[in-house]
Write an enzyme that holds these catalytic residues in place. Structure first.
Site, PDB file in Angstrom:
ATOM      1  CG  ASP A 143      70.009  51.691  86.547  1.00  0.00           C
ATOM      2  OD1 ASP A 143      68.963  51.580  87.499  1.00  0.00           O
ATOM      3  OD2 ASP A 143      70.186  50.643  85.965  1.00  0.00           O
ATOM      4  CE  LYS A 144      76.675  59.397  88.026  1.00  0.00           C
ATOM      5  NZ  LYS A 144      77.706  59.456  89.009  1.00  0.00           N
TER       6      LYS A 144
END
Length: 331
Positions: free
Chosen positions: A155-156
């Site tokens: 995830d970012k």
């Protein structure tokens, strides 16, 4: 090979890199057709959704005026002028030099330590400045590989270790190894509250899209058709009344899997607002770090182990929480 791994990095059928204008005269057999249906037949190499977006942008003209409605009816002999514009997806797949934290690299394999905040793959809202853009600049062969060699994601706002293939043979082998659960991925996470239950436990709960919030994933009923099997082993490393430090081992790789399973246990990750985590200890993001990778080299078969200590923001949150992290605890 999985469908994800087989996708090209060129952005698909609508991946125009330069603008182009087409002039199309309406033949007799299309008299009375909807304009979007006619365009889909006249310019078949592009999707109808892309052509409809061009209409919405004023890029399709007929009789000197923009055709904005896909339902507009056309007549034989009408001339459609269509400006085929580069798609955002196509413009996203360009090389952008960036400083990559390279942990390991040879002719076939690259291991990078991804910082929090870096998006892995271009998508709506993040069409540039992604890890994929950096990989395209890092080595020439990336442009010929599915997703520039990316075989799994973080995830970012999750930091840590990622595997990237640098050759097609390596990409295919890594995809197979991940599917066969031969790539062992360990994460360290800081979660809310005093730990409940066994110090080590296997969470075996299917994960799928949350029916009430499309941005979230959720643990679903075992009989839900949209749920996919998901297993995470979670082990307590340290804890107090406020927080618990755990190490998580992924057996499957579902979207947001650790975040969802931890929230389901009643221990959302510190800073993970999407799943109910509070911004404790000044942690600006979800407190999750991919700390360990263990695998066989995709070409040589050599055993490889990589480890990465949590970054400064995670370490600071740990210090403020009163908990302690020791790499030797990972086992």
């Amino acid at each position: 090979m999985t469908p994800e791994a087989s996708e090209s990095t060129t952005g698909g059928d609508d991946a125009l890199l330069e603008a182009e204008t087409r002039c199309c005269e309406i033949p007799a057999e299309m008299h009375g057709w909807r304009v979007d249906r006619a365009l889909a037949r006249l310019i078949p190499e592009f999707s109808r959704s892309y052509l409809q977006q061009l209409m919405a942008d004023g890029a399709v003209q007929m009789l000197g005026a923009a055709v904005l409605k896909p339902s507009t009816r056309i007549q034989v002999g009408h001339l459609l002028q269509v400006e085929l514009r580069p798609t955002q997806q196509a413009m996203a797949f360009v090389a952008q030099p960036m400083a990559l934290d390279v942990v390991f690299e040879d002719a076939h394999l690259l291991v990078v330590n991804k910082p929090a905040g870096l998006v892995v793959h271009p998508a709506a809202g993040n069409w540039s400045g992604t890890l994929l853009n950096g990989l395209l600049a890092h080595h020439a062969a990336a442009a010929q590989l599915p997703r520039a060699g990316i075989v799994h994601r973080l995830d970012k706002d999750t930091s840590g270790l990622m595997l990237v293939g640098k050759s097609r043979a390596a990409v295919d082998a890594l995809v197979r190894a991940i599917a066969a659960r031969e790539v062992h991925r360990g994460y360290v996470a800081l979660a809310q509250g005093r730990w409940k239950g066994a110090a080590e436990q296997l969470v075996d709960q299917p994960v799928g899209r949350d029916a009430h919030n499309r941005l979230r994933m959720a643990v679903l009923r075992p009989d839900a058709t949209s749920g996919k099997p998901a297993q995470t082993t979670i082990r307590l490393l340290d804890g107090n009344e406020q927080a618990s430090l755990v190490v998580c081992k992924l057996h499957t790789g579902r979207t947001h899997q650790i975040r969802v399973h931890m929230a389901w246990l009643g221990h959302p990750l510190v800073g993970d607002a999407l799943y109910g985590g509070k911004p404790l200890f000044d942690m600006p993001r979800q407190a999750l770090h991919a700390t360990r990778l263990r695998l066989l080299h995709p070409i040589s078969g050599e055993p490889l182990v990589f480890q990465s200590a949590p970054p400064a923001d995670f370490q600071e949150a740990l210090s403020k929480s009163g908990l302690h992290y020791n790499e030797a605890q990972l086992g």
